[in-house]
Design a protein around this motif. Structure first.
Motif, PDB file in Angstrom:
ATOM      1  N   GLY A   1       6.290   3.656   4.815  1.00 42.97           N
ATOM      2  CA  GLY A   1       5.561   2.451   5.247  1.00 42.97           C
ATOM      3  C   GLY A   1       6.307   1.674   6.326  1.00 42.97           C
ATOM      4  N   ASP A   2       6.016   0.391   6.394  1.00 43.31           N
ATOM      5  CA  ASP A   2       6.658  -0.459   7.404  1.00 43.31           C
ATOM      6  C   ASP A   2       8.173  -0.264   7.438  1.00 43.31           C
ATOM      7  N   ALA A   3       8.776  -0.062   6.289  1.00 45.55           N
ATOM      8  CA  ALA A   3      10.231   0.113   6.228  1.00 45.55           C
ATOM      9  C   ALA A   3      10.673   1.321   7.047  1.00 45.55           C
TER      10      ALA A   3
ATOM     11  N   ASN B   1     -10.418  -6.481   1.640  1.00 45.45           N
ATOM     12  CA  ASN B   1      -9.880  -7.609   0.892  1.00 45.45           C
ATOM     13  C   ASN B   1      -8.558  -7.110   0.325  1.00 45.45           C
ATOM     14  N   ARG B   2      -7.467  -7.386   1.062  1.00 35.37           N
ATOM     15  CA  ARG B   2      -6.196  -6.767   0.677  1.00 35.37           C
ATOM     16  C   ARG B   2      -5.628  -7.314  -0.614  1.00 35.37           C
ATOM     17  N   SER B   3      -6.029  -8.500  -0.948  1.00 34.64           N
ATOM     18  CA  SER B   3      -5.525  -9.052  -2.195  1.00 34.64           C
ATOM     19  C   SER B   3      -5.991  -8.173  -3.362  1.00 34.64           C
TER      20      SER B   3
ATOM     21  N   CYS C   1      -1.812 -10.124   6.514  1.00 35.12           N
ATOM     22  CA  CYS C   1      -2.460  -9.001   7.179  1.00 35.12           C
ATOM     23  C   CYS C   1      -3.831  -9.383   7.735  1.00 35.12           C
ATOM     24  N   GLY C   2      -4.230  -8.691   8.830  1.00 32.29           N
ATOM     25  CA  GLY C   2      -5.572  -8.863   9.397  1.00 32.29           C
ATOM     26  C   GLY C   2      -6.626  -8.064   8.659  1.00 32.29           C
ATOM     27  N   GLU C   3      -6.195  -7.075   7.882  1.00 34.09           N
ATOM     28  CA  GLU C   3      -7.027  -6.333   6.926  1.00 34.09           C
ATOM     29  C   GLU C   3      -7.964  -5.292   7.540  1.00 34.09           C
ATOM     30  N   ALA C   4      -7.705  -4.882   8.792  1.00 33.97           N
ATOM     31  CA  ALA C   4      -8.582  -3.884   9.417  1.00 33.97           C
ATOM     32  C   ALA C   4      -8.039  -2.473   9.224  1.00 33.97           C
ATOM     33  N   VAL C   5      -8.927  -1.539   8.866  1.00 33.33           N
ATOM     34  CA  VAL C   5      -8.545  -0.120   8.764  1.00 33.33           C
ATOM     35  C   VAL C   5      -9.681   0.761   9.298  1.00 33.33           C
TER      36      VAL C   5
ATOM     37  N   LEU D   1       9.340  -1.791  -8.398  1.00 33.66           N
ATOM     38  CA  LEU D   1       9.836  -3.171  -8.420  1.00 33.66           C
ATOM     39  C   LEU D   1       9.275  -3.939  -7.228  1.00 33.66           C
ATOM     40  N   ASP D   2       8.812  -5.152  -7.456  1.00 32.90           N
ATOM     41  CA  ASP D   2       8.412  -6.005  -6.321  1.00 32.90           C
ATOM     42  C   ASP D   2       8.875  -7.431  -6.584  1.00 32.90           C
ATOM     43  N   LYS D   3       9.312  -8.072  -5.519  1.00 31.31           N
ATOM     44  CA  LYS D   3       9.809  -9.443  -5.685  1.00 31.31           C
ATOM     45  C   LYS D   3       8.691 -10.461  -5.853  1.00 31.31           C
TER      46      LYS D   3
ATOM     47  N   GLY E   1      -1.251  -1.897  13.529  1.00 34.03           N
ATOM     48  CA  GLY E   1      -1.860  -1.518  12.251  1.00 34.03           C
ATOM     49  C   GLY E   1      -0.953  -0.557  11.482  1.00 34.03           C
ATOM     50  N   GLY E   2      -0.696  -0.860  10.216  1.00 34.67           N
ATOM     51  CA  GLY E   2       0.241  -0.030   9.467  1.00 34.67           C
ATOM     52  C   GLY E   2      -0.231   0.347   8.077  1.00 34.67           C
ATOM     53  N   ILE E   3      -1.442  -0.069   7.700  1.00 34.61           N
ATOM     54  CA  ILE E   3      -1.892   0.195   6.327  1.00 34.61           C
ATOM     55  C   ILE E   3      -2.091   1.698   6.127  1.00 34.61           C
ATOM     56  N   ILE E   4      -2.861   2.306   7.023  1.00 30.32           N
ATOM     57  CA  ILE E   4      -3.194   3.723   6.878  1.00 30.32           C
ATOM     58  C   ILE E   4      -1.945   4.591   7.028  1.00 30.32           C
TER      59      ILE E   4
ATOM     60  N   PRO F   1       0.808  -1.221   0.000  1.00 32.33           N
ATOM     61  CA  PRO F   1       0.000   0.000   0.000  1.00 32.33           C
ATOM     62  C   PRO F   1       0.849   1.283   0.000  1.00 32.33           C
ATOM     63  N   ALA F   2       1.968   1.284   0.720  1.00 35.27           N
ATOM     64  CA  ALA F   2       2.802   2.485   0.772  1.00 35.27           C
ATOM     65  C   ALA F   2       3.472   2.739  -0.579  1.00 35.27           C
ATOM     66  N   GLY F   3       4.169   1.746  -1.110  1.00 35.39           N
ATOM     67  CA  GLY F   3       4.894   1.906  -2.377  1.00 35.39           C
ATOM     68  C   GLY F   3       3.964   2.240  -3.529  1.00 35.39           C
TER      69      GLY F   3
ATOM     70  N   TYR G   1      13.716  -8.892  -7.564  1.00 38.35           N
ATOM     71  CA  TYR G   1      14.225  -8.878  -6.192  1.00 38.35           C
ATOM     72  C   TYR G   1      15.432  -7.939  -6.105  1.00 38.35           C
ATOM     73  N   VAL G   2      15.330  -6.968  -5.218  1.00 39.06           N
ATOM     74  CA  VAL G   2      16.435  -6.012  -5.060  1.00 39.06           C
ATOM     75  C   VAL G   2      17.338  -6.503  -3.931  1.00 39.06           C
ATOM     76  N   ASN G   3      18.642  -6.663  -4.234  1.00 39.27           N
ATOM     77  CA  ASN G   3      19.540  -7.133  -3.169  1.00 39.27           C
ATOM     78  C   ASN G   3      20.736  -6.222  -2.936  1.00 39.27           C
TER      79      ASN G   3
HETATM   80  C1  LIG Z   1      -0.178 -11.016  10.499  1.00 36.90           C
HETATM   81  C2  LIG Z   1      -0.312  -9.539  10.258  1.00 36.90           C
HETATM   82  C3  LIG Z   1      -1.541  -8.902  10.471  1.00 36.90           C
HETATM   83  C4  LIG Z   1      -1.673  -7.505  10.244  1.00 36.90           C
HETATM   84  N1  LIG Z   1      -2.899  -6.924  10.411  1.00 36.90           N
HETATM   85  C5  LIG Z   1      -3.071  -5.610  10.123  1.00 36.90           C
HETATM   86  C6  LIG Z   1      -4.348  -4.992  10.182  1.00 36.90           C
HETATM   87  O1  LIG Z   1      -5.345  -5.628  10.485  1.00 36.90           O
HETATM   88  N2  LIG Z   1      -4.454  -3.668   9.904  1.00 36.90           N
HETATM   89  C7  LIG Z   1      -3.365  -2.914   9.540  1.00 36.90           C
HETATM   90  O2  LIG Z   1      -3.504  -1.698   9.298  1.00 36.90           O
HETATM   91  N3  LIG Z   1      -2.139  -3.471   9.443  1.00 36.90           N
HETATM   92  C8  LIG Z   1      -1.962  -4.802   9.720  1.00 36.90           C
HETATM   93  N4  LIG Z   1      -0.714  -5.363   9.602  1.00 36.90           N
HETATM   94  C9  LIG Z   1       0.406  -4.527   9.170  1.00 36.90           C
HETATM   95  C10 LIG Z   1       0.314  -4.245   7.667  1.00 36.90           C
HETATM   96  O3  LIG Z   1       0.221  -5.462   6.960  1.00 36.90           O
HETATM   97  C11 LIG Z   1       1.542  -3.471   7.196  1.00 36.90           C
HETATM   98  O4  LIG Z   1       1.738  -2.354   8.026  1.00 36.90           O
HETATM   99  C12 LIG Z   1       1.401  -2.996   5.743  1.00 36.90           C
HETATM  100  O5  LIG Z   1       1.295  -4.050   4.851  1.00 36.90           O
HETATM  101  C13 LIG Z   1       2.611  -2.134   5.376  1.00 36.90           C
HETATM  102  O6  LIG Z   1       2.530  -1.731   4.035  1.00 36.90           O
HETATM  103  P1  LIG Z   1       3.864  -1.449   3.221  1.00 36.90           P
HETATM  104  O7  LIG Z   1       3.429  -0.980   1.882  1.00 36.90           O
HETATM  105  O8  LIG Z   1       4.775  -0.608   4.021  1.00 36.90           O
HETATM  106  O9  LIG Z   1       4.600  -2.869   3.134  1.00 36.90           O
HETATM  107  P2  LIG Z   1       4.106  -4.273   2.551  1.00 36.90           P
HETATM  108  O10 LIG Z   1       2.650  -4.320   2.382  1.00 36.90           O
HETATM  109  O11 LIG Z   1       4.762  -5.290   3.393  1.00 36.90           O
HETATM  110  O12 LIG Z   1       4.767  -4.298   1.108  1.00 36.90           O
HETATM  111  C14 LIG Z   1       6.153  -4.445   0.927  1.00 36.90           C
HETATM  112  C15 LIG Z   1       6.394  -5.021  -0.446  1.00 36.90           C
HETATM  113  O13 LIG Z   1       7.793  -4.992  -0.709  1.00 36.90           O
HETATM  114  C16 LIG Z   1       8.184  -6.166  -1.381  1.00 36.90           C
HETATM  115  N5  LIG Z   1       9.609  -6.368  -1.107  1.00 36.90           N
HETATM  116  C17 LIG Z   1      10.191  -6.559   0.103  1.00 36.90           C
HETATM  117  N6  LIG Z   1      11.521  -6.683  -0.022  1.00 36.90           N
HETATM  118  C18 LIG Z   1      11.788  -6.562  -1.347  1.00 36.90           C
HETATM  119  C19 LIG Z   1      12.995  -6.616  -2.113  1.00 36.90           C
HETATM  120  N7  LIG Z   1      14.202  -6.804  -1.517  1.00 36.90           N
HETATM  121  N8  LIG Z   1      12.924  -6.478  -3.456  1.00 36.90           N
HETATM  122  C20 LIG Z   1      11.707  -6.297  -4.056  1.00 36.90           C
HETATM  123  N9  LIG Z   1      10.543  -6.229  -3.382  1.00 36.90           N
HETATM  124  C21 LIG Z   1      10.581  -6.357  -2.039  1.00 36.90           C
HETATM  125  C22 LIG Z   1       7.288  -7.240  -0.793  1.00 36.90           C
HETATM  126  O14 LIG Z   1       7.139  -8.325  -1.711  1.00 36.90           O
HETATM  127  C23 LIG Z   1       5.972  -6.483  -0.580  1.00 36.90           C
HETATM  128  O15 LIG Z   1       5.088  -6.611  -1.668  1.00 36.90           O
HETATM  129  C24 LIG Z   1      -0.547  -6.752   9.828  1.00 36.90           C
HETATM  130  C25 LIG Z   1       0.685  -7.399   9.619  1.00 36.90           C
HETATM  131  C26 LIG Z   1       0.801  -8.757   9.833  1.00 36.90           C
HETATM  132  C27 LIG Z   1       2.120  -9.425   9.580  1.00 36.90           C
END
Ligand SMILES: Cc1cc2nc3c(=O)[nH]c(=O)nc-3n(C[C@H](O)[C@H](O)[C@H](O)COP(=O)(O)OP(=O)(O)OC[C@H]3O[C@@H](n4cnc5c(N)ncnc54)[C@H](O)[C@@H]3O)c2cc1C
Lengths: 395, 61
Positions: A277-279, A96-98, A47-51, A35-37, A289-292, A16-18, A120-122
């Motif tokens: 985002g999470d990073a 439905n996060r998918s 994810c639990g999918e709550a926002v 780029l995504d791996k 929760g980290g989606i928003i 969601p962040a990227g 995949y970025v390494n």
């Molecule tokens: C079990 C679980 C339940 C959760 N439940 C909730 C919830 O209910 N509500 C909520 O708000 N948050 C929830 N979270 C947290 C939420 O999933 C994350 O905060 C959110 O997905 C972060 O978004 P993002 O875009 O930062 O990272 P991500 O969604 O993790 O996306 C990162 C992307 O980077 C790609 N990537 C990683 N490394 C590389 C690389 N080296 N090269 C290329 N691509 C790479 C990955 O494939 C991935 O697609 C939950 C997390 C977990 C683990």
């Protein structure tokens, strides 16, 4: 071919962040490579999918097929089982996060971004103390690609920032082992999110039951890495919880992942690179929760990047600090404050948890609010109470 | 020596996140530890949601 081009921006990670960042910057005419791996964006979902609905609307117009159910009730279950039920003023969605993740990347592509999966970025390339691009493996072949600015949106793994020298070591108590199943044949209210707190069941974390419908739910557990016990993994604990609380449940799917309950990172920018985002740890350290918040950080980062690159300014650390400061001032400060409650909350013992629930249940219905849950939780901690009051006025 | 059971691993990346040496490589369905960098700190063992990482004596490998 994308490998031969030099882009304005390379975004690593299509969560969601990227994706939000890529859409915003590409729609302003910048050349963006995402780029995504993963082979397929949106699978697997970890994810639990709550926002929260209101926050969500401020970022994206929700499509019908993104939403599984509406949430209007919060149910807290203490160790002794005497549930506290609270009507929420701020309603929520189970997504439905998918479909959601997939659509966001599609939007980025429609806005003009080049999207490459299975990439995949390494490594990052560094010249004269500036990040100038990334290297990796695409379809089993090595690649190298250049840009003015690299975005680490690579989720909890967060390797990109570390390749660029940003220190982001988790302490064990701040990274939670998350394990979740999708279960059918459960009997729940489809508008209620359930949280089970108990040191026996989920030490250093909690169990969540988020409805997908009235018969299907995401049932998950988070336990602190600090509370590791051999033979008692998140999976073992969740299976035993589900058997006890939802006898006859059927496991439809399994997922897992690291959940961040941490302070915001102090430094999220360096020459030629920024994190979102999470990073960047843009996660609510109480709930995980980290989606928003991840998408919000993407919006701030996109605004600053557009301003710099459109005006021919260098994406140096000094210039990117605008983003870091904007994030810290508007959101990060709140994450920091919540982090103080986190330690207090997760250190409560089971008796204290039962007591808090009992006190809340004695309140008249109109006083059963999330604010009062916090107030009672922190009754004996005046300093924290003041912080909470500031935080939750209005709830 | 830290060993990941690749048959059971779900490739969720929690170990990658905690690794202080940034020495775990995780592609979609491939995971590898760079043993030149690994210090056997075991943090990855503590955070794995399904306990498929273990520390085995070199002789058993
Ligand atoms: C079990 C679980 C339940 C959760 N439940 C909730 C919830 O209910 N509500 C909520 O708000 N948050 C929830 N979270 C947290 C939420 O999933 C994350 O905060 C959110 O997905 C972060 O978004 P993002 O875009 O930062 O990272 P991500 O969604 O993790 O996306 C990162 C992307 O980077 C790609 N990537 C990683 N490394 C590389 C690389 N080296 N090269 C290329 N691509 C790479 C990955 O494939 C991935 O697609 C939950 C997390 C977990 C683990």
């Amino acid at each position: 071919m994308w490998q031969q081009q030099k882009f304005d921006i390379i975004v690593v990670g299509g969560g969601p962040a990227g994706a939000t960042f890529a859409q915003r910057t590409a729609s302003k005419g910048l050349s963006v490579l995402l780029l995504d791996k993963k082979k397929r964006i949106g699978t697997p979902v970890r994810c639990g999918e709550a926002v929260a609905a209101e926050d969500f609307h401020a970022l994206h117009k929700p499509q019908k097929n993104w939403i599984r159910t509406n949430i209007n009730t919060f149910c807290l279950i203490p160790p002794n089982g005497d549930a506290v039920t609270i009507d929420l003023k701020q309603t929520g969605y189970i997504l439905n996060r998918s479909i959601f993740d997939n659509d966001l990347v599609k939007f980025a592509e429609q806005a003009g971004a080049t999207v490459v999966t299975n990439a995949y970025v390494n490594a990052v390339t560094i010249e004269d103390d500036f990040v100038t691009g990334v290297k990796g493996i695409w379809n089993d072949e090595p690649f190298s690609v250049q840009s003015k600015l690299v975005i680490g949106a690579d989720g909890v793994e967060g390797r990109i920032g570390r390749f660029a020298g940003i220190k982001s070591q988790f302490s064990l108590k701040d990274l939670i082992a998350g394990y979740e199943i999708t279960a059918s044949n459960v009997d729940i209210d489809k508008n209620t999110c359930y949280f089970y707190v108990s040191n026996k069941v989920a030490p250093g974390g909690y169990v969540w039951v988020f409805p997908r419908s009235s018969a299907e739910a995401n049932i998950g557990i988070g336990i602190s890495g600090k509370k590791y016990e051999e033979g008692n993994s998140a999976k073992v604990r969740l299976d035993s919880f589900s058997r006890k609380n939802f006898p006859g449940y059927k496991e439809e799917a399994v997922t897992m992942g690291g959940i961040i309950l941490a302070k915001p990172l102090k430094k999220i920018v360096t020459n030629g690179l920024l994190l979102i985002g999470d990073a960047a740890r843009t996660v609510d350290p109480v709930s995980g929760g980290g989606i928003i918040w991840g998408m919000k950080s993407a919006v701030y980062a996109a605004d600053v990047s557009i301003d710099l690159l459109k005006n021919g300014k260098e994406p140096s650390e000094a210039n990117l600090l605008d983003y870091q400061e904007m994030w810290m001032k508007n959101e990060g400060k709140q994450v920091k404050r919540l982090y103080r409650f986190k330690d207090a909350i997760y250190n409560l013992n089971d008796d204290q948890l039962n007591n808090i629930a009992r006190k809340i249940n004695k309140l008249p219905a109109h006083k059963k609010t999330l604010f009062n849950v916090f107030r009672i939780t922190f009754q004996n901690k005046p300093a924290l109470l003041l912080d909470i009051a500031k935080q939750f006025v209005g709830i | 020596m830290i060993v990941i059971d690749k048959e059971e691993c779900d490739y969720c990346g929690t170990c990658v996140a905690i690794c202080p040496e940034n020495c775990i490589d995780l592609l979609e369905q491939e995971i590898d530890i760079d043993y030149d960098l690994c210090t056997e700190c075991k943090l990855c063992i503590y955070v794995c949601p399904i306990e498929v990482i273990s520390d085995v004596a070199a002789a058993e490998v």
